[in-house]
Design an enzyme around this catalytic site. Sequence first.
Site, PDB file in Angstrom:
ATOM      1  N   TYR A 244      33.140  50.281  43.949  1.00  0.00           N
ATOM      2  CA  TYR A 244      34.358  49.463  44.019  1.00  0.00           C
ATOM      3  C   TYR A 244      35.603  50.331  44.273  1.00  0.00           C
ATOM      4  CZ  TYR A 244      38.395  46.965  42.035  1.00  0.00           C
ATOM      5  OH  TYR A 244      39.647  46.453  41.816  1.00  0.00           O
ATOM      6  N   LYS A 248      37.847  50.601  47.683  1.00  0.00           N
ATOM      7  CA  LYS A 248      39.268  50.224  47.607  1.00  0.00           C
ATOM      8  C   LYS A 248      40.122  51.395  48.126  1.00  0.00           C
ATOM      9  CE  LYS A 248      40.993  46.882  45.914  1.00  0.00           C
ATOM     10  NZ  LYS A 248      41.335  45.549  46.498  1.00  0.00           N
TER      11      LYS A 248
HETATM   12  N1  NAP Z   1      41.047  42.242  37.723  1.00  0.00           N
HETATM   13  C1  NAP Z   1      41.479  43.474  37.494  1.00  0.00           C
HETATM   14  O1  NAP Z   1      41.480  43.972  36.357  1.00  0.00           O
HETATM   15  C2  NAP Z   1      42.015  44.285  38.660  1.00  0.00           C
HETATM   16  C3  NAP Z   1      42.559  45.541  38.388  1.00  0.00           C
HETATM   17  C4  NAP Z   1      43.086  46.296  39.433  1.00  0.00           C
HETATM   18  C5  NAP Z   1      43.083  45.785  40.709  1.00  0.00           C
HETATM   19  N2  NAP Z   1      42.529  44.564  40.946  1.00  0.00           N
HETATM   20  C6  NAP Z   1      42.574  44.052  42.327  1.00  0.00           C
HETATM   21  O2  NAP Z   1      43.230  42.799  42.284  1.00  0.00           O
HETATM   22  C7  NAP Z   1      42.672  41.920  43.250  1.00  0.00           C
HETATM   23  C8  NAP Z   1      42.259  40.635  42.571  1.00  0.00           C
HETATM   24  O3  NAP Z   1      41.328  40.908  41.542  1.00  0.00           O
HETATM   25  P1  NAP Z   1      40.696  39.696  40.726  1.00  0.00           P
HETATM   26  O4  NAP Z   1      40.324  40.194  39.389  1.00  0.00           O
HETATM   27  O5  NAP Z   1      41.554  38.511  40.862  1.00  0.00           O
HETATM   28  O6  NAP Z   1      39.351  39.491  41.564  1.00  0.00           O
HETATM   29  P2  NAP Z   1      38.356  38.263  41.563  1.00  0.00           P
HETATM   30  O7  NAP Z   1      38.681  37.331  40.446  1.00  0.00           O
HETATM   31  O8  NAP Z   1      37.002  38.828  41.660  1.00  0.00           O
HETATM   32  O9  NAP Z   1      38.699  37.514  42.929  1.00  0.00           O
HETATM   33  C9  NAP Z   1      38.366  38.074  44.168  1.00  0.00           C
HETATM   34  C10 NAP Z   1      38.814  37.101  45.239  1.00  0.00           C
HETATM   35  O10 NAP Z   1      38.507  37.657  46.511  1.00  0.00           O
HETATM   36  C11 NAP Z   1      37.882  36.647  47.294  1.00  0.00           C
HETATM   37  N3  NAP Z   1      37.021  37.211  48.330  1.00  0.00           N
HETATM   38  C12 NAP Z   1      35.983  38.060  48.158  1.00  0.00           C
HETATM   39  N4  NAP Z   1      35.408  38.305  49.344  1.00  0.00           N
HETATM   40  C13 NAP Z   1      36.099  37.616  50.277  1.00  0.00           C
HETATM   41  C14 NAP Z   1      35.986  37.457  51.683  1.00  0.00           C
HETATM   42  N5  NAP Z   1      35.028  38.071  52.378  1.00  0.00           N
HETATM   43  N6  NAP Z   1      36.875  36.663  52.334  1.00  0.00           N
HETATM   44  C15 NAP Z   1      37.840  36.016  51.639  1.00  0.00           C
HETATM   45  N7  NAP Z   1      37.990  36.103  50.309  1.00  0.00           N
HETATM   46  C16 NAP Z   1      37.128  36.897  49.634  1.00  0.00           C
HETATM   47  C17 NAP Z   1      37.078  35.876  46.270  1.00  0.00           C
HETATM   48  O11 NAP Z   1      36.663  34.653  46.833  1.00  0.00           O
HETATM   49  P3  NAP Z   1      35.325  33.867  46.359  1.00  0.00           P
HETATM   50  O12 NAP Z   1      35.797  32.932  45.274  1.00  0.00           O
HETATM   51  O13 NAP Z   1      34.878  33.197  47.577  1.00  0.00           O
HETATM   52  O14 NAP Z   1      34.366  34.897  45.848  1.00  0.00           O
HETATM   53  C18 NAP Z   1      38.106  35.754  45.160  1.00  0.00           C
HETATM   54  O15 NAP Z   1      39.023  34.739  45.458  1.00  0.00           O
HETATM   55  C19 NAP Z   1      41.532  42.679  43.898  1.00  0.00           C
HETATM   56  O16 NAP Z   1      41.986  43.215  45.106  1.00  0.00           O
HETATM   57  C20 NAP Z   1      41.209  43.782  42.918  1.00  0.00           C
HETATM   58  O17 NAP Z   1      40.704  44.909  43.570  1.00  0.00           O
HETATM   59  C21 NAP Z   1      42.008  43.797  39.952  1.00  0.00           C
END
Ligand code: NAP
Length: 507
Positions: A244, A248
């Site tokens: 991951y 990224k």
């Molecule tokens: N959560 C954390 O603690 C954290 C920390 C640091 C950074 N981040 C970053 O913040 C962002 C959001 O994280 P999150 O926790 O909200 O992630 P999440 O809940 O896993 O959501 C990921 C989203 O990306 C969409 N997605 C995945 N593959 C796709 C594709 N091929 N085309 C279009 N949409 C797609 C998913 O859609 P589906 O519903 O279709 O799967 C979902 O809406 C990410 O970029 C992550 O790297 C998160």
Amino acid sequence: MTDNMDAARIIGYFKGKTILITGSTGFLGKILVEKILRVQPDVSRIYLLVRATDAPSAKQRVQQEVTDTELFSLLRDKYGEGFDLFIQEKVVPLAGDITNEGLGLEPPTFDDLAKEMDVIVNIAATTNFYQRYDVSLNVNVMGVKHLYQFAKQCANLKMFMHVSSAYVSGDSTELILEKPIKPGEALREGMRLDIDDELRLVSDVKNELTTTTTNGDDARAAERKAMKELGLQRARHFGWSNTYVFTKAMGEMLLGQLRGGDDDMPVVIVRPSIITSVRSDPVPGWMQGTRTIDTLIIGYAKQNLSCFLADLRMVMDVIPGDMVVNAMLAAVVAHSGERGAGAGAQAMTIYQPTSSLRNPVTYAVLYRSGRRHFEEHPRVKDNGEVIPNNKMRFFTTIPRFRLYMILSYKLPLEMLHMSNLLLCGLFSQLYKDSNRKYKHVMLLVDVYGPFAFFKGCFDDTNMERLRSMMVMNTPEDEMFNFDPKTIDWDDYFYKIHIPGVLKYVCK
Ligand SMILES: NC(=O)c1ccc[n+]([C@@H]2O[C@H](COP(=O)([O-])OP(=O)(O)OC[C@H]3O[C@@H](n4cnc5c(N)ncnc54)[C@H](OP(=O)(O)O)[C@@H]3O)[C@@H](O)[C@H]2O)c1
């Protein structure tokens, strides 16, 4: 980046704007969509690109997974019966996929969108640490490219924002700066990371597998396993701890490579650390999915986890989801319309919404808050029995945990294996199941362990500069607070986050 920033300026900015957001069905994306709609009902349109086969299924996904969730309850209350109409007017679901060139959109849609787009926010990602390498590369790297290519077609675009992760910097023990990843830069000295080479490698490994394995379920399972292992192996080869964060990092690198020219669009990369539940706005405690630290809360609540891999004295860098979104909104406004380096602006600005530098919190605070919560709110089983609050055992290093696992589980497993051989396979199934579980736990330790002992501290100088622009005079200004110094961690974990995990994750 100039001038003061207050609620009125942020709210005013989004009036009449057209925005494309990816990842809206996920945790962070939803918080962003809700906030823009609530603070600026006169936003022109918010396009939500979601994975779906056609327009009706995209619409259904957005309704079920985004606007019908509890997160939107304030907005629903505000509009009452007019809520659905408001959403219909402002939110446009698009069936698409960032892994496809052209985002999987039909050409007329693509071109029409490009004409009207003001802001693009890419939140979509695959966040699984042990994802298949081909999938991770497609979403976290090529997905960024496809969106950026779309952004290049947008004549009036004022901002391209990409959400990354603070952990792209790897397992550093130093102050981790808000600086871009250079083309080819790997974490291991003397190595060069070439994205095209990685894509070729994936394709070669897949081709080889097709020629050596027979078709059907076995072939698919073999490919899945090989791709997962390849991701981890390549990540570690170049110095990252899992697929991951590695992909990224490549996503950011590619973005840097794609940029060029004085009139290039403004790009902001937002790198949050571990995002936790909403702290205050709109629904305190709201969250989706399980963070690594939440397994501690859930295991303790259920008392099905007797030990955990953590050093209570260590800092865990966490930041509430609403603060990340507030920082994103302020950053969009601050950098909107800046043109490349020639216009005197920074080519690409990086923000790290994190807490370890300004208001560090240790695992001990989380554990202490959890114990306090469960002592004051005892849990009761279906049969009326009270679940005890036993103390948890913490392993402060990975080798100690491995030793414990070998002595407590691996040795008994080997004895079971011997007995099984002597008894002509009487315990075959039991041995197979137990061995599988053992291997799974060890894999989790391997993949997630480095995170538990992360020693780095994230610099947030750019964040602090943005914060210093913020005027916090009115309750409305407070709605855009993204200063981690204002968080009382004991209070947050005890009153907001732990109840949030129990309500929205444990259910
Ligand atoms: N959560 C954390 O603690 C954290 C920390 C640091 C950074 N981040 C970053 O913040 C962002 C959001 O994280 P999150 O926790 O909200 O992630 P999440 O809940 O896993 O959501 C990921 C989203 O990306 C969409 N997605 C995945 N593959 C796709 C594709 N091929 N085309 C279009 N949409 C797609 C998913 O859609 P589906 O519903 O279709 O799967 C979902 O809406 C990410 O970029 C992550 O790297 C998160």
